[in-house]
Design a protein around this motif. Sequence first.
Motif, mmCIF file in Angstrom:
data_model
loop_
_atom_site.group_PDB
_atom_site.id
_atom_site.type_symbol
_atom_site.label_atom_id
_atom_site.label_comp_id
_atom_site.label_asym_id
_atom_site.label_seq_id
_atom_site.Cartn_x
_atom_site.Cartn_y
_atom_site.Cartn_z
ATOM 1 N N GLU A 151 -1.849 -7.714 -0.555
ATOM 2 C CA GLU A 151 -1.984 -6.878 -1.870
ATOM 3 C C GLU A 151 -1.023 -5.811 -1.496
ATOM 4 O OE1 GLU A 151 -6.079 -4.058 -1.019
ATOM 5 O OE2 GLU A 151 -6.057 -6.382 -0.177
ATOM 6 N N ALA B 238 -6.189 0.099 3.880
ATOM 7 C CA ALA B 238 -5.271 -0.167 2.835
ATOM 8 C C ALA B 238 -5.206 0.999 1.983
ATOM 9 C CB ALA B 238 -5.756 -1.315 1.981
ATOM 10 N N ASP C 11 -0.681 -3.619 8.330
ATOM 11 C CA ASP C 11 -2.123 -3.858 8.268
ATOM 12 C C ASP C 11 -2.398 -5.288 7.958
ATOM 13 O OD1 ASP C 11 -4.469 -4.249 7.339
ATOM 14 O OD2 ASP C 11 -4.555 -2.291 5.989
ATOM 15 N N ASP D 58 -2.791 -15.157 0.616
ATOM 16 C CA ASP D 58 -4.141 -14.593 0.254
ATOM 17 C C ASP D 58 -5.023 -15.697 1.359
ATOM 18 O OD1 ASP D 58 -3.631 -12.630 -1.403
ATOM 19 O OD2 ASP D 58 -4.733 -13.346 -2.909
ATOM 20 N N HIS E 151 -4.862 -6.513 5.285
ATOM 21 C CA HIS E 151 -4.855 -6.241 3.735
ATOM 22 C C HIS E 151 -3.205 -6.301 3.270
ATOM 23 C CE1 HIS E 151 -8.066 -3.507 5.018
ATOM 24 N NE2 HIS E 151 -8.512 -4.325 4.102
#
Length: 387
Positions: A260, A234, A254, A304, A257
């Motif tokens: 975020e 990240a 990714d 999340d 991650h």
Amino acid sequence: MSALILPDAGGGTHPYTPRTEPSRYAVGEGPLVSRTVFSAAHVVADPFADTSPDSPAAVDWDATLAFRRHLWSHGLGVAEAMDTAQRGMGLDWAGAAELIRRSAAEAKSVGGAVACGVGTDQLAAGAHDLATVTAAYEEQLALVEETGAQAILMASRALAAAATGPEDYLATYGHLLRQAGEPVILHWLGPMFDPALDGYWGSADLDAATETFLDVIAAHPDKVDGIKVSLLDARREVELRRRLPEGVRCYTGDDFHYPELIAGDERGFSHALLGIFDPLGPLAAQAVRVLDTGDTDGFRKLLDPTVELSRHLFRTPTRFYKTGVVFLAWLAGHQTHFTMVGGLQSARSLPHLAKAYELADRLGLFPDPELAATRMRALLNVQGVAQ
């Protein structure tokens, strides 16, 4: 619903009681606004084909295209003929070319966005010179552009083997970008996804490789729509996207991650082109619609909790994540069987698949939890875990 007996990685078992509520992620209205989001999509094998792992891929085209319509219905774009479709791991160029043609035509019929992988996998194994590698790229680029789809210039095993340093990447990509009729997406796939790509961009030092990558973009910013970064780092992605020329997007690849990175910070954000959005499609689309309203916290609250499942599916050896993706598609009812091209359904252990089922069920990903539990129970019985 009665409990399932699931195997543990340590050799034991534990009971798990499935959810009874179906998935709650309804089809949204209109396109996604705040982010451009592509899901890399898997292919559905033909389970009745008499094939071996060395045979050309036998694809169930109806089921494969139906899954793409499912993704488009939620407002997601489809990233076609990428590694999620087992490109180079069961799907050869002939199969990929047919997939590109069919998917691009289907996208036109439903108004869906599609971007297709351009590589060099029509070349036989062995050494090739740069001119041959470039010509292979050109052949595939021409096919994708003929279909009207956007092109994704994928990392090439043949180029990694032929290049002697950064200058060969600069020359090859420069030539291809000058040839491209429309802006393309450049794809940097790390060796965790394909070990043959170690040292891509001319160096195993990621800092040096990043500079070469940025040099390619800086020389042709009008021909680069964006970059797709799949390095599972990240910090590096954030640093890279902050250095992109204005107008060039960063599409996160990714799968560790992504919440975020998509949410972003005060200096920018990543769009998305992700394999994990194959099983997460409806949930991911709903989360982005929440983000479209400016509710970053609501977006993170939805997305999340999915990271644990994604990290599990993409655990080392990462390149076998496709097995978990297809497994979940079967449990969710998007296909009638758990068979993969190249026999890749055998690439993950039963405990790995059992945990993927449990994590996905806890997230409420299954439109019909009873169907998912019935199929999971059948697999467990066949594999010797009595229910």
